[in-house]
Enzyme design. Sequence first.
Site, PDB file in Angstrom:
ATOM      1  N   ARG A  31       7.480 -35.778  17.888  1.00  8.91           N
ATOM      2  CA  ARG A  31       7.208 -34.403  18.318  1.00  8.91           C
ATOM      3  C   ARG A  31       5.863 -33.871  17.830  1.00  8.91           C
ATOM      4  NH1 ARG A  31      10.661 -34.848  14.354  1.00  8.91           N
ATOM      5  NH2 ARG A  31      10.386 -33.576  12.500  1.00  8.91           N
ATOM      6  N   HIS A  32       5.032 -34.688  17.245  1.00 13.04           N
ATOM      7  CA  HIS A  32       3.739 -34.231  16.742  1.00 13.04           C
ATOM      8  C   HIS A  32       2.567 -34.895  17.449  1.00 13.04           C
ATOM      9  CE1 HIS A  32       6.138 -32.945  13.211  1.00 13.04           C
ATOM     10  NE2 HIS A  32       5.262 -31.971  13.212  1.00 13.04           N
ATOM     11  N   GLU A  36      11.227 -26.819  17.700  1.00 11.56           N
ATOM     12  CA  GLU A  36      10.531 -25.550  17.782  1.00 11.56           C
ATOM     13  C   GLU A  36       9.450 -25.667  18.852  1.00 11.56           C
ATOM     14  OE1 GLU A  36       8.694 -24.845  14.024  1.00 11.56           O
ATOM     15  OE2 GLU A  36       7.341 -23.333  14.823  1.00 11.56           O
ATOM     16  N   GLU A  64      -2.997 -33.540  10.596  1.00 11.56           N
ATOM     17  CA  GLU A  64      -1.868 -33.887   9.745  1.00 11.56           C
ATOM     18  C   GLU A  64      -1.375 -35.289  10.076  1.00 11.56           C
ATOM     19  OE1 GLU A  64       0.313 -30.448  10.696  1.00 11.56           O
ATOM     20  OE2 GLU A  64      -0.765 -29.242   9.216  1.00 11.56           O
ATOM     21  N   ARG A  93       5.282 -29.730  24.030  1.00  8.52           N
ATOM     22  CA  ARG A  93       6.653 -29.676  23.506  1.00  8.52           C
ATOM     23  C   ARG A  93       7.583 -28.973  24.472  1.00  8.52           C
ATOM     24  NH1 ARG A  93       7.273 -28.442  17.063  1.00  8.52           N
ATOM     25  NH2 ARG A  93       6.338 -30.394  16.368  1.00  8.52           N
ATOM     26  N   SER A 110       6.178 -20.202  18.156  1.00  8.17           N
ATOM     27  CA  SER A 110       6.368 -19.429  16.956  1.00  8.17           C
ATOM     28  C   SER A 110       5.500 -18.184  17.046  1.00  8.17           C
ATOM     29  CB  SER A 110       6.078 -20.354  15.778  1.00  8.17           C
ATOM     30  OG  SER A 110       5.324 -19.763  14.823  1.00  8.17           O
ATOM     31  N   ARG A 125      -4.808 -30.504  14.779  1.00 10.90           N
ATOM     32  CA  ARG A 125      -4.194 -30.541  13.452  1.00 10.90           C
ATOM     33  C   ARG A 125      -4.409 -31.932  12.860  1.00 10.90           C
ATOM     34  NH1 ARG A 125      -0.013 -26.196  14.072  1.00 10.90           N
ATOM     35  NH2 ARG A 125      -1.305 -24.715  15.196  1.00 10.90           N
TER      36      ARG A 125
END
Length: 428
Positions: free
Chosen positions: A218-219, A351, A212, A402, A354, A210
């Site tokens: 947490r990323h 989270e 981002e 995670r 998902s 990702r």
Amino acid sequence: MRTYLKDLNKIEDGKDIDVYGWVQESRKIKKLLFLILRDNTGIIQVTVKEENVNNYDEVYGITRESVINVKGTVNKKSVSKQGIEILAREVQVLNAAETPLPMGIIDRVSADFDTRLNNRFIDLRKIDNALIFRFESELLFFIREYMHSEGFIEVHTPKIVAAATEGGADLFPVSYFEKKAYLNQSPQLYKEILMGSGFDKVFEVGPAFRAEKENTIRHLNEFTSIDVEMSFSDDEYVMGILENSIKYSINNVIDNIGDLLNENGYGIKKISVPFPRVTYSELIEYLQKNNFEIKFGDDFSPEASKFISRKYDNFYFITKWPAELRPFYTMPDKNNRDITNSFDLQLGDIEVCSGAQRIHNYELLEENFLKKGLNKNSFDFYIKAFKFGMPPHAGWGLGLERLVMNILKLNNVRESTLFPRDRSRLSP
RNA sequence: GCCUCGGUAGUGUAGCGGCCUAUCAUACGGGCCUGUCGAGCCCGUGACUCGGGUUCAAAUCCCGGCCGAGGCGCCA
């Protein structure tokens, strides 16, 4: 023959022994030398006396973290705190370490996380850090075992792709000969194509990328995703697969290495199913009653997530998310098109997974492409599979780092990543 | 991307205009010590992120760069 240090206490007093490892400490008292030797399985004191070895001066000057081989005898009547030691007969320096070390292993000073990551090879020599990855390995082993027992097959889909999975997230571009390509952010589309291929139940463990620009605990920009997809299934059913696989895995890991985890400060408890379920709408109401400014269609802020998490002391599902917060392939609820047959699995305020029932109807999928403003043409390879017999299906994606972070209560997802890739870190 | 905070020996820190020839711990080097195990004792080496500026005087204040931590947005 090499003996691992954890097996030393099974060996008879006075027996010859051959061990390998790193010199964690050396304590010198003139003509007497104690080396604390560490291997991957434990530590042991090695007592070296001048009269017993022929290279005492070399061994006396040995630096910490040098790699050595020790041949000697087991002494179970040792007065050392461990009650067992090795009396060295031969100490061979296989590779001397330079001094000073970039950071200490057992020093009574801490090191910043940045320093630790820059010297990760040393950081991982600390038992409690290495144990995180032992835990991860065990966890994944039992998840795989569970999946196989349920009839899933493990697959591998491409990580170099031509188009975005979900449209929204930023992708890392790569140059693919004369074409432009990207690193895949999720195996989603390929898992679904495999449903169209009749694979029925698949899972994949692989990297996801990702691009981002987050800067949080947490990323990661590269993480490991455990993905599952199952035909003739729905969200409810795959939630069961999810909670059962996690229960099976965690409980087995505890049987295997629970004591070791406890000794190192990772107190974890066995878990039971089913996990509590709460709908998105119920939580919106709950938050509104507690003076949060939030309305249907908003995602939960970190603060809201923390507030919610106080109601639960373990895993819990948040279900029935609004369509606008979910990707285009998410199946709408048949009674209310504004919500979807979707869920997140939470642990604490984070989270970890998902999932959803997916759309299997071609027209509905096409409609959703338009709604989300995506260019259908770039998804031809995917959408084609929906025209010629796509079964109903559902699945999920679970973030491994995670999951480990939360189970072990680590305070940063980078702790459960060997060599994290984040906003600024590309090395080591 | 935005916001906040920070960058002092190998590591972790104290100092926050002149008492700084910069504190302490730990590590490192040397010495003493034959049972240490957070070993002990003695001696020693070692640092102000970079570039501008303010000032009689800058580690300390200001501006910019670089690097880092965390928060937010977003997500697994």
